[in-house]
Every structure is written in C-alpha cells, then in structure tokens.
Design an enzyme around this catalytic site. Structure first.
Site, PDB file in Angstrom:
ATOM      1  N   LEU A   1       1.002  -1.262   0.258  1.00  0.00           N
ATOM      2  CA  LEU A   1      -0.002  -0.065   0.026  1.00  0.00           C
ATOM      3  C   LEU A   1       0.660   1.090   0.122  1.00  0.00           C
ATOM      4  CD1 LEU A   1      -1.999  -2.420   0.851  1.00  0.00           C
ATOM      5  CD2 LEU A   1      -3.107  -0.185   2.215  1.00  0.00           C
TER       6      LEU A   1
ATOM      7  N   GLU B   1       1.172   3.999  -2.861  1.00  0.00           N
ATOM      8  CA  GLU B   1       0.616   4.719  -4.006  1.00  0.00           C
ATOM      9  C   GLU B   1       1.846   5.482  -4.614  1.00  0.00           C
ATOM     10  OE1 GLU B   1      -3.028   3.207  -2.169  1.00  0.00           O
ATOM     11  OE2 GLU B   1      -1.233   4.531  -1.634  1.00  0.00           O
TER      12      GLU B   1
ATOM     13  N   HIS C   1     -14.682   6.317  -1.305  1.00  0.00           N
ATOM     14  CA  HIS C   1     -14.725   5.277  -2.444  1.00  0.00           C
ATOM     15  C   HIS C   1     -15.514   5.690  -3.478  1.00  0.00           C
ATOM     16  CE1 HIS C   1     -13.489   2.840   0.899  1.00  0.00           C
ATOM     17  NE2 HIS C   1     -12.720   2.317   0.108  1.00  0.00           N
TER      18      HIS C   1
END
Length: 667
Positions: free
Chosen positions: A404, A406, A473
């Site tokens: 994780l 990015e 999201h």
C-alpha cells in the site's frame, strides 16, 4: 583521517583528487558569480563533496544516479560539459532545461542522471523503477539515489525503501547527513541513534560511514554496488558530513554554533585528502599548484563560452508544444474507434468492464515492455477482477502486486519509463490517488517540459458514486488533475471508448489518467471491435444531434443525458461526450454551441471547482455571440459523497438535471 588505498594505483589516487577538487573550484566561481548578480540562487555543497564525487566514481558510467541540489560532484564527475552547466545555472536557452528550471532540477539521459524536484523524497521511488527495469532485463547494474537526513522523515522514504526491499531491487540509498535540514538540527528530526539503523526494519543492509573520507565513500559504494547486483537487494548507507554554508546562500549559517563550524573545517574533505596524498609523496606543492591552475583555466575557458549566449526566450507556441512529448508516428496510423466500429462484420457486445480487460490484454500482448502494478491486481485479479487471470497469462514479473504505497509505485513507474518501459498503475479506488498526488502533478506531469524526459505511464482510477460506497470510495476527482499542464485526462462513457481510450493511452508517451466509472462496469453493454484500435485522445464524440439545447458531458453524465433526451424528444438535444478532459476538444464545444445557442454542462463532480466552470467560462469568452441563454451547469452537491442510498441519489447531479434543463429551455 585514515585513507585505505587498497587496490588503487597512484594514477587513480591523483585522478580522484582532480575529481574532488573540481566541484569545489566550480562552486567558488559560482559564489563569485552570485555576488555579481550573474546567477540568482545557489545551494552549496562545500564541505561534503567527497560523497557525491566518491559515490559517482564507484558507479559505472551507464548506471543511473539520482542526485539532489548539493551534488555538483555527480555532474562534474560524469564529465558533463561545464559551459552547458553554467548556461543551465544562468537560465540560458542552451542549458539542459532551456531556461525552464534552475540549478540541478534537470536530468540528462546521455549522462544517466535523473532530474530532481524540490520535493526530495520522490527521487528514491524513481530509483526503485530503474532498479526494477534492471531486474526485468537481467542487467548487471545498480542504481544510486541520494537523500538528506531531512528527507528520511518523508513518507516517500519509507515507501521507497519498503518497495525496494519487497521487490529485491538493486538500489543503493545514500543519506547525506550534514547535520541540518535548512536550519533544523538532527536532534529535532529523529530519535534513532543513527539513520543507518532504519535499514534493519526493512530487511536490508545498512551502514554508517565517514562522508568526508573520499576513499571510504568510494570503496563503500563500490562494495554496496557489487552486493546489490550479486544479491539483487537494496542497501542503505548513511554518510556523515557537514555543509559549511547555508541551505542556500541567502540563508547564512547564524544558527550553527561557531565551535561546530571550526570542528568540521578541520575535517574538510579536500584538505584531508591533500594531506594523505602529500604523506604518500604524490602531491607536492608544484603538482598541487599545477592541478589548481589546470582546473582554474578550464573553468574560466568554459565560462567564457557562455558570454555570447542570449537570454532565455521562447515563443508561446513553442512553450505550449513542449508541455507534451510528441506522439510516435506508429500511434497515428492505428484505426480509430469509429472506423473499427463501422468495419465490424457482426454485432459483438461487451460490458464496460470486459472492454477494459480486453484492452489491457491486447496492450500487454503488443507491448512486451508494459508492466502492470497495483494493489491486489495479481492472483486476486484486482478489487473489480479486471486483471483476473493476468498473472497466469503474463507472469508475476509483469503483473505486480504492490504494497500500500501509491506514491512509491507511481515513482517507480516514472523510473521504468526512463529505461524504455511502459507501465500501468491501478489505484484501487480513484480516491486513493491522494496518496500519490505529488508524484503525478510534480514529477510525471512536468518531466517532458523540464528536461525532455517522457513519462510513459497510465494511471487507472475507478471513480464515481451511485454504488453506495460512501465518501472515500466514490469521489469524482478528475478536476484535481485537469488543472495540471503535462497530464492527459480521459474518461470513457461506453465500452468501445473504454477499450479505445485505454489503448490510446498506452500508445501515448505522456502520463495519462484514465478514469473508469465503477457504476458503468457491469451495467453498460455496447459494441466493441475485436482488433487493436484507439479512440484518439483530445477528440470529443457527438452522441446525439439536436437544435434545442446542448448538453456537454462525460462519463455517467452521457447516460443521464441520453435517458432524458429519450424521454423528452421534443427537447431536441445535442449531446456531446467529451471523452478527453485534458486537453479539451474546443472545436467540438464550439460546434455544439453554434448549433443550439443554449448550453448545459453536466458532470457528476461537485459544482464548485468542477470542469463545468472552466467550460462555461471558455464558452462565454469565445462563443458569446452564439448564445441565446446563459451557460448553465448541473453538478453534484458541494458535499462529500454520502453513503445512504436516498442521500446519494439526492447528492448526484442527475437528480437536478430535469429542473436545470427546463430552466435553460424556457429562457
């Protein structure tokens, strides 16, 4: 100071001396030019030249180095023409960045030097990408990336080291610990006894060395390079040193205790090395004077070559053209989506999501240098199963699960690009791109404009609301990026364009952000040609022609507009699907305005700061005489995206489309 000359000849020791002295003399000249007003800013490395020089001497000429703004010794040791460096520092058009960047914010493919940005951490992640390229090509090479002790506090430091360790990359991370991050002393920056200890937490080798000892730096980096190549593992090295001048010249050194400056002056790397050479009868006064004079004459001769250089000047057209790398000739010969659709011998329908999968498969087959990276995209197939089966088809080396991190993965993508690879980075949700924002807007977007380096990276961003996923999201965040020159932003609304825009993105050497709406994945079907084709980036599509009003939209907005037009044929709507949000197709926008005289800009993004404001302003400025009513916008509420179904539907622009269109048509 003890110098270990193991395996070094007298000639090499003297060569090293010239390499160490050269950047010091160049700097002294630069400080004089600064006082004369002939340059505007300078970041001094006086006192720590042994690190940059020794490390560069230890690396092979074709191995990449990622230096920072105090590493003049990297550039001089790589034998970059000094007159061109002077032109760079003076902002001349003949400089490496053609007046677009200052000091060391540029790179050179020919010299295998990457150009830094002011945000120091991203350098480390880019080194990961170059190291990955070496692994994929089975090259016996390593990468060297510099950072300062201040940079070790950045999140990118953690991400880059962790990624290098997890992927077993041949990267050397070199910390120049010079005691201060601008004016903040180390005791206010970290609590570990030494930064080298951080290596153990990442499962890599770490060591601390005397950064003012040229031979210790050289031999340590040389051994680290051999280890990184042999074991295919990263190394962390902390080099202790001190900068004798301010962070930059205007800063001064008043915050440094005088006793500390006196202590480190005695450890000056050049004076210490000169004493070593003198003890070995290699550097008498006459030879020392001759070397100083030789380098002084070289510096003056190189500086004289810049005297006739004109000030930086460029046309507006030239500046705009250099924002993007040009498309390769092969990309312009591929069939367009409309041509491929017209040539379909029989109906062949696919879901939106399956068109993306097919596009990825065809791109992987066509481009063997394409690497896919993202969280859970391997055996699991991605959060939405778009890459399901790709690991078995293309192998783990090209379909890479990531931690994780990015930002580090986006930096690695940039590093892959400099080695001739293409890459796709999947954000599990578009919302998570915030964690990689810096790499996209400050590194990828500006590479070509700054020093001519293409950024052959596609970032896929599952976006949008309507699926009950809540505020983290479901965001439509495309407008965060349409403001950034150097990026291309595409947003398909149908399966044919989903495949065509994705393939066009892989043909484009520029960074392309590919927004794909999650709610369209399995709800939208449409014809999709089987061959490899492209939907040209920068070209809108007229979905429906009418005379009553224009709806300019994209993504899910296209379906909302078509649904309304079907239910209200008397409205005679002209519906323009933008498809590309940066750069916009202004010709198509102008055409639809002139057909109807009434315009509604519709998008799922929130109203304030959304792309609709930019389009409305452009129409008002350039198409005012064609308007019969004010340009109106229909967008989602200026709130976070709510979770509960009724609240989410109320939030979305679709709930206000009928009322807004009625107002426009009645004007």
């Amino acid at each position: 100071m003890y110098f270990d000359r193991s395996n070094l000849t007298d000639a090499q020791l003297l060569q090293f001396y010239k390499a160490l002295l050269y950047p010091r003399l160049v700097e002294e000249k630069m400080l004089l030019l600064l006082r004369q007003g002939r340059i505007s800013k300078w970041f001094s490395g006086i006192g720590q030249e042994a690190i940059a020089t020794g490390a560069t001497l230890a690396m092979e000429a074709e191995e990449w180095i990622l230096p920072l703004h105090r590493n003049l010794g990297v550039f001089t040791t790589r034998n970059m023409p000094l007159h061109k460096l002077f032109q760079q520092w003076q902002g001349h058009p003949e400089g490496y960045s053609r007046g677009r960047e200052r000091s060391f914010h540029f790179g050179s493919n020919a010299h295998h030097i990457w150009g830094m940005i002011s945000h120091l951490g991203p350098q480390l992640s880019i080194a990961d990408g170059i190291g990955l390229a070496h692994r994929l090509q089975n090259e016996q090479k390593a990468v060297l990336a510099f950072t300062g002790e201040g940079g070790t506090s950045e999140g990118e430091f953690h991400e880059a080291l962790n990624l290098a360790a997890v992927w077993d990359l041949p990267v050397i991370f070199l910390i120049e610990n010079n005691g201060y991050a601008l004016s903040t002393p180390v005791e206010e920056q970290y609590r570990c006894s030494q930064l080298a200890d951080k290596a153990w937490g990442y499962g890599m080798e770490g060591m601390r060395i005397n950064g003012n000892n040229l031979l210790e730096v050289y031999q340590t980096i040389q051994k680290a390079r051999e280890y990184a190549i042999r074991e295919q593992k990263p190394v962390l090295i902390e080099a202790m040193t001190f900068r004798m001048r301010g962070h930059e010249e205007a800063s001064g050194t008043k915050y440094v205790p005088a006793a500390r400056l006196e202590e480190w002056a005695l450890l000056d790397p050049i004076h210490q090395y000169e004493a070593f050479l003198a003890d070995h009868k290699l550097l008498g006064d006459d030879r020392k004077t001759a070397i100083y004079q030789e380098l002084h004459d070289l510096i003056e001769a190189e500086l004289a070559l810049t005297a006739t250089a004109p000030p930086a000047h460029s046309s507006i057209e030239h500046e705009l053209r250099d924002v993007y790398a040009p498309l390769p000739a092969t990309a312009t010969t591929l069939p367009a989506a409309e041509t491929a659709l017209a040539a379909m011998p029989a109906p062949r329908e696919k879901r939106f999501i399956d068109a993306i999968t097919e596009g990825l498969q065809q791109a992987m087959n066509k481009h063997p240098q394409l690497v896919l990276m993202g969280q859970d995209i391997g055996a699991y197939g991605g959060a939405f199963k778009i890459t399901d089966g790709f690991t078995e088809q293309f192998g783990k080396a090209r379909v890479r699960n990531t931690p994780l991190c990015e930002s580090a993965v986006l930096g690695a993508a940039a590093g892959l690009g400099v080695r001739g690879f293409k890459s796709m980075v999947e954000m599990q949700f578009a919302d998570f791109v915030t964690c990689g924002f810096n790499q996209i807007v400050n590194n990828l977007a500006k590479l070509h404009y700054r020093w001519g380096q293409a950024a052959d990276v596609v970032v896929r961003l599952p976006t949008g609301a309507g699926v009950g996923a809540g505020p983290f999201h479901s965001q439509s965040n495309e407008a965060w990026f349409t403001h950034t020159p150097g990026l291309k932003v595409v947003y398909p609304s149908n399966p044919a364009d989903a495949k065509g825009l994705l393939l066009a993105a892989f043909e484009d050497p520029n960074p392309v952000l590919y927004f794909e709406h999650k709610a369209l994945y399995r709800s939208i079907n449409g014809p999709v040609p089987e061959p490899y084709y492209v939907t040209p980036i920068g070209k809108a599509h007229l979905v429906m022609e009418g005379t009553g009003a224009s709806i300019i939209t994209y993504g899910s907005g296209v379906h909302w507009a078509v649904e309304y037009a079907t239910q209200h044929p008397e409205a005679s709507l002209d519906i323009l699907d933008l498809r590309t949000l940066l750069p916009l197709d202004y010709d198509a926008i102008r055409d639809t305005v002139q057909r109807t005289g009434r315009v509604l800009v519709l998008h799922e993004d929130t109203l304030t700061g959304g792309l609709g404001g930019e389009i409305a302003a452009w129409i008002a400025e350039h198409c005012f005489s064609a308007l019969d009513a004010p340009v109106m916008r229909c967008a989602s509420l200026d709130t976070p995206v709510p979770f509960a179904g009724p609240l989410e539907q109320q939030f979305l622009a679709k709930s206000r489309l009928e009322a807004t269109l009625g107002k426009l048509l009645a004007y």
